[in-house]
Enzyme design. Structure first.
Site, mmCIF file in Angstrom:
data_model
loop_
_atom_site.group_PDB
_atom_site.id
_atom_site.type_symbol
_atom_site.label_atom_id
_atom_site.label_comp_id
_atom_site.label_asym_id
_atom_site.label_seq_id
_atom_site.Cartn_x
_atom_site.Cartn_y
_atom_site.Cartn_z
ATOM 1 N N THR A 1 34.912 45.195 44.930
ATOM 2 C CA THR A 1 35.966 44.616 45.774
ATOM 3 C C THR A 1 37.061 45.637 46.076
ATOM 4 O O THR A 1 37.882 45.421 46.956
ATOM 5 C CB THR A 1 36.579 43.369 45.111
ATOM 6 O OG1 THR A 1 36.878 43.686 43.765
ATOM 7 C CG2 THR A 1 35.627 42.201 45.151
ATOM 8 N N GLY B 1 42.784 38.973 33.342
ATOM 9 C CA GLY B 1 43.285 40.068 32.519
ATOM 10 C C GLY B 1 44.776 39.958 32.321
ATOM 11 O O GLY B 1 45.258 39.197 31.464
ATOM 12 N N ARG B 2 45.501 40.692 33.164
ATOM 13 C CA ARG B 2 46.932 40.839 32.923
ATOM 14 C C ARG B 2 47.730 39.541 32.936
ATOM 15 O O ARG B 2 48.764 39.465 32.278
ATOM 16 C CB ARG B 2 47.502 41.845 33.935
ATOM 17 C CG ARG B 2 47.035 43.254 33.631
ATOM 18 C CD ARG B 2 47.194 44.157 34.808
ATOM 19 N NE ARG B 2 46.294 43.766 35.884
ATOM 20 C CZ ARG B 2 46.237 44.371 37.067
ATOM 21 N NH1 ARG B 2 47.050 45.367 37.323
ATOM 22 N NH2 ARG B 2 45.385 43.963 37.991
ATOM 23 N N ARG C 1 44.838 34.974 39.766
ATOM 24 C CA ARG C 1 46.287 34.965 39.580
ATOM 25 C C ARG C 1 46.774 33.529 39.551
ATOM 26 O O ARG C 1 46.837 32.903 40.612
ATOM 27 C CB ARG C 1 46.997 35.666 40.751
ATOM 28 C CG ARG C 1 46.833 37.149 40.804
ATOM 29 C CD ARG C 1 47.660 37.816 39.693
ATOM 30 N NE ARG C 1 47.303 39.215 39.638
ATOM 31 C CZ ARG C 1 46.206 39.697 39.053
ATOM 32 N NH1 ARG C 1 45.366 38.895 38.432
ATOM 33 N NH2 ARG C 1 45.963 40.980 39.060
ATOM 34 N N THR D 1 16.012 53.854 32.434
ATOM 35 C CA THR D 1 17.283 54.052 31.726
ATOM 36 C C THR D 1 18.050 52.745 31.625
ATOM 37 O O THR D 1 18.600 52.408 30.560
ATOM 38 C CB THR D 1 18.118 55.126 32.442
ATOM 39 O OG1 THR D 1 17.353 56.325 32.465
ATOM 40 C CG2 THR D 1 19.437 55.380 31.732
ATOM 41 N N PRO E 1 15.282 52.769 36.668
ATOM 42 C CA PRO E 1 14.846 51.529 35.991
ATOM 43 C C PRO E 1 14.657 51.706 34.488
ATOM 44 O O PRO E 1 15.101 50.860 33.698
ATOM 45 C CB PRO E 1 13.519 51.202 36.698
ATOM 46 C CG PRO E 1 13.695 51.750 38.085
ATOM 47 C CD PRO E 1 14.485 53.030 37.905
ATOM 48 N N LYS F 1 35.950 40.013 27.863
ATOM 49 C CA LYS F 1 35.291 41.089 28.609
ATOM 50 C C LYS F 1 35.666 42.433 28.006
ATOM 51 O O LYS F 1 36.839 42.745 27.801
ATOM 52 C CB LYS F 1 35.727 41.065 30.078
ATOM 53 C CG LYS F 1 35.104 42.211 30.901
ATOM 54 C CD LYS F 1 35.415 42.074 32.375
ATOM 55 C CE LYS F 1 36.573 42.924 32.793
ATOM 56 N NZ LYS F 1 36.197 44.115 33.553
HETATM 57 O O1 C5P Z 1 43.808 41.942 37.509
HETATM 58 P P1 C5P Z 1 43.324 41.514 36.136
HETATM 59 O O2 C5P Z 1 44.099 42.187 35.043
HETATM 60 O O3 C5P Z 1 43.240 40.018 35.948
HETATM 61 O O4 C5P Z 1 41.839 42.072 36.085
HETATM 62 C C1 C5P Z 1 40.930 41.618 35.119
HETATM 63 C C2 C5P Z 1 39.616 42.303 35.264
HETATM 64 O O5 C5P Z 1 39.000 42.031 36.493
HETATM 65 C C3 C5P Z 1 39.692 43.818 35.170
HETATM 66 O O6 C5P Z 1 38.947 44.182 34.026
HETATM 67 C C4 C5P Z 1 39.042 44.355 36.404
HETATM 68 O O7 C5P Z 1 38.113 45.379 36.136
HETATM 69 C C5 C5P Z 1 38.311 43.178 36.944
HETATM 70 N N1 C5P Z 1 38.356 43.192 38.394
HETATM 71 C C6 C5P Z 1 37.188 43.266 39.123
HETATM 72 N N2 C5P Z 1 37.232 43.224 40.480
HETATM 73 C C7 C5P Z 1 38.398 43.107 41.086
HETATM 74 C C8 C5P Z 1 39.567 43.044 40.371
HETATM 75 C C9 C5P Z 1 39.503 43.101 38.988
HETATM 76 O O8 C5P Z 1 36.101 43.361 38.553
HETATM 77 N N3 C5P Z 1 38.458 43.055 42.389
#
Ligand code: C5P
Length: 238
Positions: free
Chosen positions: A122, A216-217, A185, A72, A70, A36
């Protein structure tokens, strides 16, 4: 890439520095096929970074959450299709005409990207949602479902959804729409919820109906990202 063909994992390159993102992709060579690229990295690394990933036969989920007129949005979708991205996001709140324009632009391109709509961010708390939408607002979960139906009716391929919403959306919309689920997670992950309140483990998210898991993290923040991916893949193997 045989080992990862068909993997449901998307690794979020949330690095502010394109060089660090490239190092992360290298560290995950052969282990991850889909990445992503969001607005932070794209604004710094530009389309060249996306082209580089695609030229390495990696799939790109371009998460720029388009929300505009639309015409754009149609132009932006055409540009993303020209880059060769696999998935891209736009806001369902842009309305049916915007999404239909996006669908038409994708369908006119040589390699149509799959279009995935964001319903309600979210990060928005129910009380903020009520303030945004105004008096008489639908409840947040009802708004998510209504926007999701509108998106599917306008030809979107799927939705971004929290794991907690995924089961309800699957039930409402059936098995066809893609559900792209962030906020993952792994149970063993050392990272805290870092700003994400509505999290699930990879297995929970798949049980709830997720097509793709965005992580991600829990991968990029570890000393050994490919070991983290191997643990997740083992956990979600069919
Ligand atoms: O928390 P983590 O590092 O796993 O997040 C990964 C991706 O998920 C981030 O790029 C974040 O923009 C996206 N994300 C999201 N909605 C959330 C939480 C995270 O789109 N509620």
């Amino acid at each position: 890439m045989d080992g990862v063909a068909g993997s449901r994992l998307i690794v979020a390159l949330d690095h502010p520095d394109p060089a660090a993102a490239r190092r992360c992709v290298e560290a995950l060579a052969g282990a991850v096929e889909r990445f992503k690229v969001g607005s932070v990295l794209f604004t710094r690394g530009g389309p060249d970074l996306v082209r580089d990933l695609i030229s390495e036969r990696l799939a790109v989920f371009l998460d720029l959450k388009f929300h505009d007129t639309p015409a754009t949005v149609a132009g932006a979708v055409a540009a993303a299709a020209d880059l060769g991205v696999d998935l891209l996001t736009l806001h369902a709140a842009g309305g049916p005409a915007m999404m239909e324009a996006a669908r038409n632009a994708a369908d006119r391109s040589e390699r149509p990207p799959r279009l995935v709509a964001v319903t309600v961010l979210t990060s928005l708390r129910p009380e903020d949602h009520a303030r945004v939408v105004g008096p008489g607002a639908r409840r947040l979960d009802e708004a998510v479902e209504a926007l999701a139906r509108m998106a599917v009716d306008a030809g979107m391929d799927g939705l971004v959804s929290s794991a907690l919403e995924a089961a309800r959306l699957r039930q409402a919309l059936g098995s066809t729409p893609l559900l792209v689920v962030p906020g993952i997670r792994p149970a063993w992950s050392a990272s805290d919820h870092g700003g994400q309140a509505r999290t699930a483990t990879p297995a929970e998210a798949l049980r709830a109906g997720a097509t793709y898991l965005v992580v991600g993290r829990a991968v990029t923040g570890t000393a050994d990202p490919s070991a983290a991916v191997a643990r997740i893949e083992a956990e979600i193997a069919p």
